[in-house]
Design a protein around this motif. Structure first.
Motif, PDB file in Angstrom:
ATOM      1  N   ALA A 576       0.830  -1.211   0.000  1.00 22.29           N
ATOM      2  CA  ALA A 576       0.000   0.000   0.000  1.00 22.29           C
ATOM      3  C   ALA A 576       0.860   1.254   0.000  1.00 22.29           C
ATOM      4  CB  ALA A 576      -0.921  -0.027   1.210  1.00 22.29           C
ATOM      5  N   GLN A 577       1.296   1.631  -1.176  1.00 22.01           N
ATOM      6  CA  GLN A 577       2.120   2.828  -1.275  1.00 22.01           C
ATOM      7  C   GLN A 577       1.253   3.987  -1.743  1.00 22.01           C
ATOM      8  OE1 GLN A 577       4.529   2.331  -5.037  1.00 22.01           O
ATOM      9  NE2 GLN A 577       4.419   0.227  -4.288  1.00 22.01           N
ATOM     10  N   VAL A 578       1.508   5.155  -1.193  1.00 17.32           N
ATOM     11  CA  VAL A 578       0.723   6.339  -1.544  1.00 17.32           C
ATOM     12  C   VAL A 578       1.686   7.412  -2.026  1.00 17.32           C
ATOM     13  CG1 VAL A 578      -0.883   8.082  -0.682  1.00 17.32           C
ATOM     14  CG2 VAL A 578      -0.902   5.802   0.302  1.00 17.32           C
ATOM     15  N   ARG A 579       1.461   7.905  -3.233  1.00 18.56           N
ATOM     16  CA  ARG A 579       2.265   9.029  -3.741  1.00 18.56           C
ATOM     17  C   ARG A 579       1.523  10.308  -3.409  1.00 18.56           C
ATOM     18  NH1 ARG A 579       7.345   9.174  -5.007  1.00 18.56           N
ATOM     19  NH2 ARG A 579       7.046  10.733  -6.638  1.00 18.56           N
ATOM     20  N   TYR A 580       2.195  11.240  -2.784  1.00 20.49           N
ATOM     21  CA  TYR A 580       1.564  12.528  -2.496  1.00 20.49           C
ATOM     22  C   TYR A 580       2.615  13.621  -2.544  1.00 20.49           C
ATOM     23  CZ  TYR A 580      -1.316  16.098  -0.307  1.00 20.49           C
ATOM     24  OH  TYR A 580      -2.001  17.260  -0.064  1.00 20.49           O
ATOM     25  N   LYS A 581       2.353  14.603  -3.399  1.00 17.26           N
ATOM     26  CA  LYS A 581       3.253  15.756  -3.556  1.00 17.26           C
ATOM     27  C   LYS A 581       4.708  15.320  -3.712  1.00 17.26           C
ATOM     28  CE  LYS A 581       0.233  19.275  -1.977  1.00 17.26           C
ATOM     29  NZ  LYS A 581      -0.129  20.379  -1.136  1.00 17.26           N
ATOM     30  N   GLY A 582       4.916  14.358  -4.622  1.00 17.61           N
ATOM     31  CA  GLY A 582       6.279  13.963  -4.986  1.00 17.61           C
ATOM     32  C   GLY A 582       6.929  12.981  -4.023  1.00 17.61           C
ATOM     33  N   LYS A 583       6.227  12.602  -2.951  1.00 18.51           N
ATOM     34  CA  LYS A 583       6.832  11.655  -1.999  1.00 18.51           C
ATOM     35  C   LYS A 583       5.983  10.393  -1.916  1.00 18.51           C
ATOM     36  CE  LYS A 583       9.640  14.412   0.945  1.00 18.51           C
ATOM     37  NZ  LYS A 583       9.666  15.301   2.082  1.00 18.51           N
ATOM     38  N   THR A 584       6.622   9.321  -1.525  1.00 18.94           N
ATOM     39  CA  THR A 584       5.888   8.064  -1.368  1.00 18.94           C
ATOM     40  C   THR A 584       5.797   7.719   0.113  1.00 18.94           C
ATOM     41  OG1 THR A 584       6.791   7.340  -3.466  1.00 18.94           O
ATOM     42  CG2 THR A 584       5.787   5.662  -2.111  1.00 18.94           C
ATOM     43  N   TYR A 585       4.615   7.313   0.514  1.00 23.03           N
ATOM     44  CA  TYR A 585       4.386   6.896   1.894  1.00 23.03           C
ATOM     45  C   TYR A 585       3.874   5.458   1.870  1.00 23.03           C
ATOM     46  CZ  TYR A 585       4.556  11.919   2.532  1.00 23.03           C
ATOM     47  OH  TYR A 585       4.948  13.226   2.509  1.00 23.03           O
ATOM     48  N   TRP A 586       4.109   4.788   2.965  1.00 25.16           N
ATOM     49  CA  TRP A 586       3.753   3.383   3.058  1.00 25.16           C
ATOM     50  C   TRP A 586       2.689   3.263   4.146  1.00 25.16           C
ATOM     51  CZ3 TRP A 586       7.413  -0.072   6.253  1.00 25.16           C
ATOM     52  CH2 TRP A 586       6.946  -1.395   6.270  1.00 25.16           C
ATOM     53  N   VAL A 587       1.506   2.844   3.743  1.00 28.85           N
ATOM     54  CA  VAL A 587       0.368   2.902   4.643  1.00 28.85           C
ATOM     55  C   VAL A 587      -0.157   1.494   4.927  1.00 28.85           C
ATOM     56  CG1 VAL A 587      -2.000   3.744   4.857  1.00 28.85           C
ATOM     57  CG2 VAL A 587      -0.271   5.198   3.835  1.00 28.85           C
ATOM     58  N   ARG A 588      -0.454   1.221   6.171  1.00 30.74           N
ATOM     59  CA  ARG A 588      -1.016  -0.078   6.577  1.00 30.74           C
ATOM     60  C   ARG A 588      -2.452   0.096   7.069  1.00 30.74           C
ATOM     61  NH1 ARG A 588       2.996  -4.125   8.201  1.00 30.74           N
ATOM     62  NH2 ARG A 588       4.959  -3.386   7.362  1.00 30.74           N
ATOM     63  N   GLY A 589      -3.147  -1.027   7.238  1.00 32.89           N
ATOM     64  CA  GLY A 589      -4.486  -0.985   7.822  1.00 32.89           C
ATOM     65  C   GLY A 589      -4.407  -1.169   9.334  1.00 32.89           C
ATOM     66  N   ALA A 590      -5.431  -0.678  10.035  1.00 33.85           N
ATOM     67  CA  ALA A 590      -5.450  -0.781  11.502  1.00 33.85           C
ATOM     68  C   ALA A 590      -6.432  -1.838  12.001  1.00 33.85           C
ATOM     69  CB  ALA A 590      -5.802   0.565  12.107  1.00 33.85           C
ATOM     70  N   GLY A 591      -7.192  -2.449  11.085  1.00 37.68           N
ATOM     71  CA  GLY A 591      -8.208  -3.420  11.519  1.00 37.68           C
ATOM     72  C   GLY A 591      -9.504  -2.750  11.941  1.00 37.68           C
ATOM     73  N   HIS A 592      -9.619  -1.449  11.700  1.00 36.73           N
ATOM     74  CA  HIS A 592     -10.803  -0.701  12.145  1.00 36.73           C
ATOM     75  C   HIS A 592     -11.763  -0.546  10.967  1.00 36.73           C
ATOM     76  CE1 HIS A 592      -7.854   1.122  15.297  1.00 36.73           C
ATOM     77  NE2 HIS A 592      -8.112  -0.167  15.492  1.00 36.73           N
ATOM     78  N   VAL A 593     -12.560  -1.564  10.760  1.00 36.44           N
ATOM     79  CA  VAL A 593     -13.411  -1.638   9.562  1.00 36.44           C
ATOM     80  C   VAL A 593     -14.734  -0.949   9.862  1.00 36.44           C
ATOM     81  CG1 VAL A 593     -14.321  -3.175   7.806  1.00 36.44           C
ATOM     82  CG2 VAL A 593     -12.337  -3.884   9.153  1.00 36.44           C
ATOM     83  N   VAL A 594     -14.977   0.163   9.204  1.00 35.62           N
ATOM     84  CA  VAL A 594     -16.066   1.062   9.606  1.00 35.62           C
ATOM     85  C   VAL A 594     -16.835   1.541   8.379  1.00 35.62           C
ATOM     86  CG1 VAL A 594     -16.484   3.358  10.649  1.00 35.62           C
ATOM     87  CG2 VAL A 594     -14.811   1.835  11.672  1.00 35.62           C
ATOM     88  N   GLY A 595     -18.136   1.798   8.543  1.00 34.92           N
ATOM     89  CA  GLY A 595     -18.845   2.690   7.634  1.00 34.92           C
ATOM     90  C   GLY A 595     -19.674   2.103   6.504  1.00 34.92           C
ATOM     91  N   THR A 596     -19.898   0.816   6.434  1.00 33.87           N
ATOM     92  CA  THR A 596     -20.539   0.235   5.250  1.00 33.87           C
ATOM     93  C   THR A 596     -22.075   0.230   5.300  1.00 33.87           C
ATOM     94  OG1 THR A 596     -20.364  -1.864   6.355  1.00 33.87           O
ATOM     95  CG2 THR A 596     -18.617  -1.321   4.786  1.00 33.87           C
ATOM     96  N   HIS A 597     -22.648   0.624   6.440  1.00 33.63           N
ATOM     97  CA  HIS A 597     -24.126   0.730   6.511  1.00 33.63           C
ATOM     98  C   HIS A 597     -24.450   1.878   7.442  1.00 33.63           C
ATOM     99  CE1 HIS A 597     -23.629  -1.787  10.188  1.00 33.63           C
ATOM    100  NE2 HIS A 597     -22.944  -2.610   9.428  1.00 33.63           N
ATOM    101  N   ARG A 598     -24.047   3.071   7.027  1.00 40.58           N
ATOM    102  CA  ARG A 598     -24.010   4.166   7.981  1.00 40.58           C
ATOM    103  C   ARG A 598     -25.378   4.600   8.500  1.00 40.58           C
ATOM    104  NH1 ARG A 598     -21.702   9.029   4.343  1.00 40.58           N
ATOM    105  NH2 ARG A 598     -23.558   9.608   3.197  1.00 40.58           N
ATOM    106  N   MET A 599     -25.353   5.161   9.711  1.00 43.11           N
ATOM    107  CA  MET A 599     -26.593   5.636  10.329  1.00 43.11           C
ATOM    108  C   MET A 599     -26.839   7.091   9.984  1.00 43.11           C
ATOM    109  SD  MET A 599     -25.796   6.287  14.353  1.00 43.11           S
ATOM    110  CE  MET A 599     -25.733   4.588  14.851  1.00 43.11           C
TER     111      MET A 599
END
Ligand SMILES: Cc1cc2nc3c(=O)[nH]c(=O)nc-3n(C[C@H](O)[C@H](O)[C@H](O)COP(=O)(O)OP(=O)(O)OC[C@H]3O[C@@H](n4cnc5c(N)ncnc54)[C@H](O)[C@@H]3O)c2cc1C
Ligand code: SF4
Length: 657
Positions: A576-599
């Protein structure tokens, strides 16, 4: 009309399902009503006795890579996602590619980096147990920052349910006086926690049920070196001023047993053996498993529910005068049957062994709860003729806390790899005016060295014995022990947990080409980060740079150097690499699965109301983190538990009529 099989059927034996079942039993008993409840659980019920739980512990010990799902056996009948299946979503030429390597079918552009467990007890089997409340502004992002959406309820309405979640369900260890909430009463936590329950908390002075888990030596070292330092983060757009943040290391509320703070609290031990797990013993494996169950998991609530409650709350053994809670494991719910605005039944498949034929069943009830985890709830509704989806929001707004990890080798021994995974954090970046342009974040201080980013201590050992491809001089015996003693206790990492905003394009769908062994649809996931989230990546990286500089870790280093310095880096092979403003960041998941049937209050823009009742199907509740319209910077389970208690009260009220 024929009599329904049950009063209530709950899909999923994780914390959400367990809390709703427990609440319904308790609240109905007060009115001398004794409901019949069925919990259908896709996974195995292996661990409901303490002895059987030990088979998970053995599996953990034997696993070569200790990822969150390592102790929990994979099953083709109830498959679960695994972080080891995450792949970059580009082909060799850098073109977008779909990955169906694991249970998830990942369509990208970024892989969704989190997993969950499909065994009785659910994902709390391998959660860390961080139990932070959301901040008042997290519930009103649109009103306050013109971002995301508002919740239909606010912090004050949820507060009594937070208290019940902390006392009656999870058992949270923390000290109110050691909490720090940016922007709230100049950081004074007393107002934030002030309780309306003056009978239990005289004068409204709230206290957690258990004393805080002591801050680790690392936390204390950091407090000594960085407390009160100012981190200055640059402006991001013309006219914006730079932002200043005061760093304060703050002990984190956790679902981990310590000493009762008051005599009216009884510590809950392991499911099946109350003598075990009454105190956190520092086994240091909270993720993926607490060997003694000092950390809360949903098995404890389920155990209480089926073993003690029906008798304790009922009228002895008299038939019909005590609640009946059946848990059927290895039962995968496949369809929500519905017609004319109501659910008419659920279909499910029962399996015995992977590969042997499953049997089909249907069950009916007065009310139904889907509590199968945000992604599974959405998949199930979509596979049921897009049930409860007149808003077209089912499956959408999938969120997580994207994690930016930074890590380094400190100049001194700070005792890494001891105690719980995290005992403190830095709350300074959780709220502020900057949230109109970039996302907030919370800093989790990790006690387990470089375990997360570098698979240490194993890879450190490999480096030293010359087994890695970087291979330095071989090092064995006494010299190896000495080197490990020099390196491992100085390893330090922090996780910058970014709030993610809800976006309709981030979604779970289904596709008839992708089904599991029982013919159930696998989740197909499209996922990316918004500009709003990405704008905080350079901030997190810069804040890390300033903290590391204060701690004497300025030199950029790579393994196997093992000299003091900053070892954070990005590798081309990382998924999971993210390019932003010329730089690359490495992003992981936190296991916080949210939002698929919102109230929400508006049925055209939300799936459930504030009680998690479907806007479309009147006897269906779709519960869990999927109902959360936004997730702020708090790990979501405490808030989800508070919502589940509120939903349980509502269902009990209706079943008692
Ligand atoms: C590594 C990791 C660390 C985490 N740490 C934290 C933390 O520190 N703090 C925090 O707040 N949160 C944390 N979380 C998140 C937390 O674990 C979840 O928010 C929580 O477990 C969700 O509870 P749930 O009951 O909704 O779902 P789950 O716990 O996932 O339970 C759902 C249950 O439903 C069952 N099920 C699924 N599909 C079906 C079906 N079709 N039929 C029948 N049953 C079904 C599953 O088998 C499972 O038992 C972490 C998650 C991970 C992965
Ligand atoms: S530190 Fe050990 S005893 Fe404590 S919660 Fe974690 S695994 Fe359990």
């Amino acid at each position: 009309m024929s009599t329904p099989d049950y009063d209530l059927v709950i899909v999923g034996g994780g914390i959400c399902g367990a809390v709703i079942a427990k609440t319904v039993v308790e609240q109905c008993a007060r009115k001398k009503k004794f409901p019949r409840i069925l919990i259908l659980e896709a996974g195995r019920a292996t661990a409901l006795s303490a002895d059987k739980y030990d088979t998970y512990v053995e599996a953990y010990h034997e696993a070569l890579v200790k990822v969150p799902n390592a102790p929990y056996p994979a099953s083709s009948s109830a498959p679960q996602p695994d972080v080891l299946d995450i792949r970059p979503l580009q082909d060799a030429q850098g073109r977008p590619a779909v990955s169906d390597q694991g249970y998830f079918v990942q369509k990208g552009p970024m892989p969704f980096g989190s997993d969950y467990a499909r065994s009785l007890g659910g994902t709390t089997l391998h959660w860390l147990g961080t139990c932070l409340r959301m901040l008042p502004n997290d519930f009103r992002m649109r009103e306050k920052y013109r971002r995301s959406v508002n919740w239909p309820i606010g912090y004050d309405e949820l507060k009594p349910y937070y208290e019940r979640a902390e006392w009656d369900i999870i058992g949270v260890a923390a000290d109110v006086g050691h909490q720090y909430y940016p922007g709230i009463e100049k950081g004074d936590p007393r107002k934030f926690f002030k309780s309306a329950n003056v009978d239990k908390f005289p004068g409204g002075t709230y206290s957690f049920p258990m004393e805080e888990i002591p801050s680790s030596y690392l936390d204390q070292y950091l407090a000594k070196h960085v407390d009160d330092m100012t981190v200055t983060l640059p402006a991001g757009y013309p006219g914006e001023k730079e932002h200043k943040f005061t760093i304060r290391i703050s002990n984190t509320p956790v679902a981990r047993n310590s000493t009762p703070a008051r005599p009216d609290y009884k510590v809950v031990g392991a499911a099946g053996n109350a003598d075990r797990g009454q105190r956190c013993e520092g086994n240091s494996s909270c993720i993926p498993i607490c060997p003694v169950q000092a950390k809360y998991n949903a098995l404890k609530t389920l155990y209480e529910l089926i073993v003690r409650y029906p008798y304790a709350l009922g009228d002895g053994e008299k038939p019909g005068r005590r609640a009946r809670v059946d848990i059927r494991s290895q039962c995968v719910v496949t369809q929500v049957l519905h017609s004319t605005g109501a659910v008419t039944g659920l279909t499910y498949k029962t399996y015995y062994d992977d590969g042997s034929p499953a049997t089909d069943h249907t069950v009916t009830a007065r009310a139904y709860v889907l509590a199968a985890n945000a992604i599974e709830n959405a998949t199930l509704l979509l596979a049921s003729g897009s049930a409860a989806n007149s808003s077209d929001q089912v499956g959408r707004n999938l969120m997580d806390h994207p994690l930016l990890l930074t890590w380094g080798l400190l100049p001194e021994n700070v005792g890494a790899y001891r105690g719980p995974g995290s005992t403190s954090g830095i709350p300074a970046f959780r709220d502020g005016g900057f949230r109109d342009t970039r996302t907030a974040f919370r800093v989790e201080i990790g006690n387990w060295g470089w375990n997360f980013p570098e698979n240490s201590p194993y890879d450190t050992v490999l480096d030293l014995v010359g087994g890695s491809k970087d291979g330095r001089a071989k090092c064995y015996g006494r010299q190896l022990r000495k080197e490990l003693g020099r390196i491992l206790p100085r390893q330090f990492r922090i996780a910058w947990e970014l709030e993610q905003d809800p976006e309709a394009r981030n979604r779970v769908t289904i596709d008839d080409r992708y089904k599991d062994a029982l013919g159930k649809h696998r989740p197909v996931i499209e996922y990316d980060l918004s500009e709003y989230v990405k704008a905080s990546l350079p901030w997190a990286a810069e804040a890390s740079r300033q903290l590391f500089a204060r701690l004497g870790m300025t030199e950029k280093r790579r393994r196997p150097t093992y000299e003091t310095g900053d070892y954070s880096h990005y590798d081309a092979g990382d998924a999971a690499q993210v390019r932003y403003k010329g730089k690359t960041y490495w992003v992981r998941g936190a296991g916080h699965v949210v939002g698929t049937h919102r109230m929400g209050d508006d049925p055209t823009d939300s799936v459930v109301d504030s009680h998690q009742r479907s806007h479309d199907l009147r006897n269906l509740f779709v519960a869990g983190c999927g109902s959360m319209p936004t997730l702020g910077t708090s790990n979501p389970t405490l808030t989800m538990t508070a919502l589940a208690l509120r939903t349980g009260d509502k269902i009990a009220e209706e079943l008692s009529k």
